[in-house]
Design an enzyme around this catalytic site. Sequence first.
Site: not given
Ligand code: GLC
Length: 535
Positions: A327, A202
């Site tokens: 996302d 992530d």
């Molecule tokens: C990444 C994930 C997303 C999350 C963010 C914070 O972008 O894909 O879903 O909200 O990180 O962890």
Amino acid sequence: MDSRFHWWQTGIIYQIYPRSFQDSNGDGIGDLPGIESRLDYVRSLNVSAIWLSPIYPSPMHDFGYDVADYCNIHPLFGTLADFDRLLAETHRCGLKLILDLVPNHTSDEHPWFIESRSSRDNPKRDWYIWRDPAPDGGPPNNWLSYFGGPAWTFDPHTGQYYLHQFVKQQPELNYRNPAVLTAMLDNMRFWLDRGVDGFRVDVIWLMMKDPLFRDEPPNPAWNGINPHDSLLHLYTANLPEVHDLIHAMRRVLDEYDDRMMVGEIYLPNEELAKYYGTPEAPECHLPFNFHLIHVPWKAAAVRQLVDDYEASVPPHGWPNWVLGNHDQHRLATRVGADQARVANMLLLTLRGTPTCYYGDEIGMHDVPIPPDMVQDPPAVNQPEIAHIVGRDPERTPMQWDASPNAGFAPAGVRTWLPVADDYAVRNVAVQSADPTSILSFFRALTALRGAEPALTIGAYRSLDVAADDVFVYERRHGDSRLLIALNFVGAARRLDLSAVARQAQVILSTELTGPRQVTLADLDLRPNEGLILRI
Ligand code: GLC
């Protein structure tokens, strides 16, 4: 398949959003036993690996991306024993399993943060990013959260602010303290020892911040919509020091046999390419390439993008492509239902590892969320732009059949997000029985990809064609040559490809019309049609 290539190069990654795949216990939320019960389906898609969005204990302020314990399973999803069984079954089916690793931030309920916020002299204080208030008592600088508002929250107990680029319950770890990296590497080993095949990491490009905490400058190109875009993120993203961290993570993976990591990175090609590292100091096996999600859906723009990306991948790197994730608005909503097959044909015939998002194979679209069911923090915090930044619409339950709740959860259960209203016609059961459905097309496409080395390990070259709205490229491996011709519009197009060859055999059409011989001097593409041809 050529043994010089790894599974993560020749295979297809399938992303499952665990909350929404299959509910086995009737609480309206998907779980691990549910996923296990659907492994035969996953296998029928001819994919090679499953990536699970986070399944760790979490207060769920960001739906699992706020991790309270890196080495356990959230009771909503099951137990560690359920996980071990899922992993064993996944492997028995010949599939790999990739977990989501969230190293940039923890939950504010993680024991590390509870200690860190307890006092200024706690040994874990420095594990997070704490700063004194500005002279006026406000936040230490102008950094912004992706989810609205400042990236700083004041902690009255110790009189300092802590950094969070997402919700305030996601405090960011301080990787300038080497103990933090050591601890995160141990978390990786915990799962690698259990047998997982890799990690999707992530926001890997955000893991280091400016040590001087300078204000970020305004973004002159801001369109006035999303406040987070109003600044240029020079000091919170893509810092050069992040590469040392990623290399350290890679070294841990390399202690094991044939594991991989794919990093979440939203950057232009030139910067993205740096996340492969160097042959001496390798980093991500795959730095996610999200460009297809944002490109204007026009043949010329897509060709330019593919050619530019191809040119940017270093010789020691392996390309990859993505059309959707949890996302981003659903593919079928972005490009339209008519172009969804063309888009899948593109994704699965380009050079590089494709990642597919659950449900795109049946053409699921964004689901409008009634105001009382909106849950995603960027939408909740910023109601005026919720329709743009909200991610609930692309996270709705998988549509398995025409029964109530689409077979995702038992009848009568309130599912955590609503099921799409067209589920009775758009579902796995209906589409499996229809040889012309998008699902049948997807399976034919992935089967062909698996059978044709030209499509996985072959060279790529785009072709100049006189027709507008059409993108044509060749994939070639040894004597095997395939042409892919994609019509990006809802009108027929005629092409002259006689410079390449006289005759060709259509081996797959988005319309599943069956093999046929064609003359390349006047090749007809129907509206919204894509063809794979053997020459
Ligand atoms: C990444 C994930 C997303 C999350 C963010 C914070 O972008 O894909 O879903 O909200 O990180 O962890």
